[in-house]
Design a protein around this motif. Structure first.
Motif, PDB file in Angstrom:
ATOM      1  N   ALA A 185    -113.567 -15.119 -62.910  1.00  0.00           N
ATOM      2  CA  ALA A 185    -114.278 -13.989 -63.407  1.00  0.00           C
ATOM      3  C   ALA A 185    -113.434 -13.878 -64.898  1.00  0.00           C
ATOM      4  N   THR A 186    -112.210 -13.981 -64.976  1.00  0.00           N
ATOM      5  CA  THR A 186    -111.379 -13.635 -66.074  1.00  0.00           C
ATOM      6  C   THR A 186    -111.792 -14.512 -67.026  1.00  0.00           C
ATOM      7  N   LYS A 187    -112.433 -15.771 -66.863  1.00  0.00           N
ATOM      8  CA  LYS A 187    -112.830 -16.485 -68.019  1.00  0.00           C
ATOM      9  C   LYS A 187    -114.317 -16.632 -68.469  1.00  0.00           C
ATOM     10  N   ILE A 188    -114.818 -15.582 -67.967  1.00  0.00           N
ATOM     11  CA  ILE A 188    -116.260 -15.533 -68.634  1.00  0.00           C
ATOM     12  C   ILE A 188    -116.634 -14.950 -69.906  1.00  0.00           C
ATOM     13  N   SER A 189    -117.074 -15.789 -70.554  1.00  0.00           N
ATOM     14  CA  SER A 189    -117.281 -15.523 -72.255  1.00  0.00           C
ATOM     15  C   SER A 189    -118.648 -15.554 -72.577  1.00  0.00           C
ATOM     16  N   VAL A 190    -118.839 -15.067 -74.003  1.00  0.00           N
ATOM     17  CA  VAL A 190    -120.114 -15.396 -74.593  1.00  0.00           C
ATOM     18  C   VAL A 190    -120.652 -16.710 -74.394  1.00  0.00           C
ATOM     19  N   LYS A 191    -119.716 -18.088 -74.758  1.00  0.00           N
ATOM     20  CA  LYS A 191    -119.962 -19.092 -74.761  1.00  0.00           C
ATOM     21  C   LYS A 191    -120.565 -19.650 -73.393  1.00  0.00           C
ATOM     22  N   ALA A 192    -119.720 -19.095 -72.273  1.00  0.00           N
ATOM     23  CA  ALA A 192    -120.097 -19.352 -70.832  1.00  0.00           C
ATOM     24  C   ALA A 192    -121.540 -19.122 -70.810  1.00  0.00           C
ATOM     25  N   VAL A 193    -121.953 -17.938 -70.906  1.00  0.00           N
ATOM     26  CA  VAL A 193    -123.183 -17.236 -70.782  1.00  0.00           C
ATOM     27  C   VAL A 193    -124.027 -17.984 -71.545  1.00  0.00           C
ATOM     28  N   ASP A 194    -123.901 -18.142 -72.810  1.00  0.00           N
ATOM     29  CA  ASP A 194    -124.951 -18.762 -73.689  1.00  0.00           C
ATOM     30  C   ASP A 194    -125.363 -20.317 -73.301  1.00  0.00           C
ATOM     31  N   GLU A 195    -124.119 -20.816 -72.666  1.00  0.00           N
ATOM     32  CA  GLU A 195    -124.362 -22.378 -72.466  1.00  0.00           C
ATOM     33  C   GLU A 195    -125.333 -22.395 -70.977  1.00  0.00           C
ATOM     34  N   PHE A 196    -125.189 -21.601 -70.214  1.00  0.00           N
ATOM     35  CA  PHE A 196    -125.820 -21.553 -69.092  1.00  0.00           C
ATOM     36  C   PHE A 196    -127.323 -21.897 -68.968  1.00  0.00           C
ATOM     37  N   GLN A 197    -127.771 -22.830 -68.450  1.00  0.00           N
ATOM     38  CA  GLN A 197    -129.015 -23.176 -68.401  1.00  0.00           C
ATOM     39  C   GLN A 197    -129.405 -23.897 -66.867  1.00  0.00           C
ATOM     40  N   VAL A 198    -130.387 -23.312 -66.284  1.00  0.00           N
ATOM     41  CA  VAL A 198    -130.644 -23.930 -64.782  1.00  0.00           C
ATOM     42  C   VAL A 198    -130.984 -25.190 -65.005  1.00  0.00           C
ATOM     43  N   LYS A 199    -132.021 -25.580 -65.938  1.00  0.00           N
ATOM     44  CA  LYS A 199    -132.353 -27.194 -65.986  1.00  0.00           C
ATOM     45  C   LYS A 199    -131.340 -27.949 -66.085  1.00  0.00           C
TER      46      LYS A 199
END
Length: 424
Positions: A185-199
């Motif tokens: 939880a403490t490592k969640i960042s804009v980059k981590a969210v942006d990079e997430f892709q289900v595919k």
DNA sequence: GGCGGAGCACCTCAAATCTG
DNA sequence: CAGATTTGAGGTGCTCCGCC
């Protein structure tokens, strides 16, 4: 003592004579020089195969050489005949040895010669062919005992794959992949969210859990002709994520993103907790910590952008009247559509052929003023400030397009809004 | 043994409901 | 109808436990 054989077999027109006497095991009969005909009566056949005193084998007359030269070569034995001959020999020589015992002995023996023989069998993958035969002969998936055995092995294979991503990740072949599937939880960042892709996540699962995916595909693929509009890949990815998360709560990448989506859409805490039990979402506590970390990441980005001299910044601070369904996302208000006083940091694109310093130079404006900026005819000045056709087209964007709201704030005649960071 | 996620108890706050 | 009470949801901090 009951000397009844452990197995009984027959071929068309043939059967064993119950009165047949078993010869000594140590005196195995030699292979006959010609195959016994299938429809030969059993006694004659057995005599041909097993009797050392058989006329064929005993034929040691002087005519041997002539016999070898002139006798037509016997046709090759059929597989049935060879098998039959082997069984006959087994029964004759080792009447108490069943086929199961024979195979067990062959494949579990520590004897080097036997191990060599069984190794040759495995080398040609002949065992897979035999397993296929046994599977079909027993009725395949309709044979419960066979299905139980197969599924037990399949489950072990899938568990091993999952283990390499969870509890045994450190020792397994996919340590880097396992690390990428964990998001504290403490490592969640804009980059981590942006990079997430289900595919992309599905591709990783295809690579590191191929057997589990094979089973999931078999189960989730609809039968031919039925409904096939939906894309099952996303569902299979979610199922895999759920399975891994239920095995280890550390494997939470998908669940972490899901919890952020749920938070953004104001899903009640108890529903989040329920979905956490199901393995779909991280816990409510994780959500809160994650949002805090994400907010800090956003602020760090905003600070970096605000201090970057290569970027053109604009900081509108006003009572913004958001259009209907123009959502504002913030750490304290989630996604809301409301009117409020807010400060926005807007990063504008730098026009080609110039730089931020030149564009934002105060001297530039002074220069324009001194060169008669206000001396242009009123009609021309008006034409320059009213929206152009391009401006109007953009202003007609759908009302739920957030860019539309932004264009109301930043006139299109200036620059396109490139990036918007909300400072909380 | 340290780290991190989940569980749990407890707090605050606001809306819903009750009561006089 | 206004104030009191209840209910429910969000949020926080502590503890347990699994994993490395």
């Amino acid at each position: 003592m009951d000397n009844k054989p452990l197995f009984h077999f027959s071929l068309p027109g043939m059967d064993f004579n119950e009165d047949y006497e078993e010869p000594d095991a140590i005196s195995s009969p030699p292979r006959p020089s010609s195959p016994p005909p299938i429809d030969t009566p059993p006694n004659e056949f057995l005599q041909t195969i097993c009797d050392p005193n058989s006329a064929i084998l005993e034929d040691t007359s002087d005519d041997d050489a002539e016999f070898v030269i002139h006798e037509k070569r016997a046709p090759p034995m059929k597989i049935d005949e060879k098998v039959w001959g082997t069984l006959v020999h087994m029964r004759a020589a080792y009447s108490r040895l069943s086929i199961a015992e024979f195979l067990n002995g062959l494949f579990t023996s520590e004897d080097s010669e036997l191990k060599k023989a069984s190794g040759q069998f495995y080398a040609g993958s002949a065992h897979l062919n035999e397993m296929e035969l046994w599977w079909n002969a027993c009725g395949g998936e309709t044979d419960q005992a066979m299905a139980d055995w197969v599924m037990e092995k399949a489950a072990a294979i899938c568990a091993r794959e999952a283990s390499h991503l969870t509890d045994r990740a450190f020792d397994g072949p996919h340590f880097e992949d396992a690390k990428a599937l964990r998001l504290p939880a403490t490592k969640i960042s804009v980059k981590a969210v942006d990079e997430f892709q289900v595919k992309a996540l599905g591709s990783v699962y295809d690579r590191v859990t191929p057997n589990l995916q094979r089973i999931l595909r078999a189960v989730t693929t609809p039968p031919p002709g039925s409904e096939a509009k939906r894309n099952r890949e996303f569902g299979r990815t979610m199922i895999t994520s759920m399975a891994l998360n239920l095995r280890s709560q550390k494997t939470n990448y998908h669940q972490a993103i899901m919890s952020l989506i749920f938070w953004d859409n104001r899903l009640p805490k108890r529903i989040v907790q329920m979905l956490n039990e199901f393995g779909i979402s991280s816990s409510h506590a994780y959500q809160i910590k994650g949002i805090k970390a994400l907010s800090k990441s956003v602020q760090d980005l905003a600070r970096a952008a605000a201090n970057d001299i290569a970027k053109i910044k604009m900081l509108p601070y006003d009572n913004f009247n958001w259009m209907s369904r123009a959502w504002e996302t913030s750490a304290t208000h989630k996604s809301q559509s409301h009117d409020q006083v807010a400060a926005l940091l807007v990063i504008l694109p730098t026009p080609d052929g110039t730089d931020a310093k030149t564009v934002t130079s105060i001297a530039q404006f002074k220069e324009k003023r001194s060169s008669g900026r206000h001396s242009i005819p009123p009609r021309q000045a008006l034409a320059e400030i009213i929206p152009s056709r391009t401006d109007e087209a953009i202003l007609r964007l759908p009302p739920n397009d957030p860019i539309c709201a932004l264009h109301l704030i930043v006139p299109q005649s200036m620059w396109l809004v490139y990036e918007l960071l909300v400072v909380c």
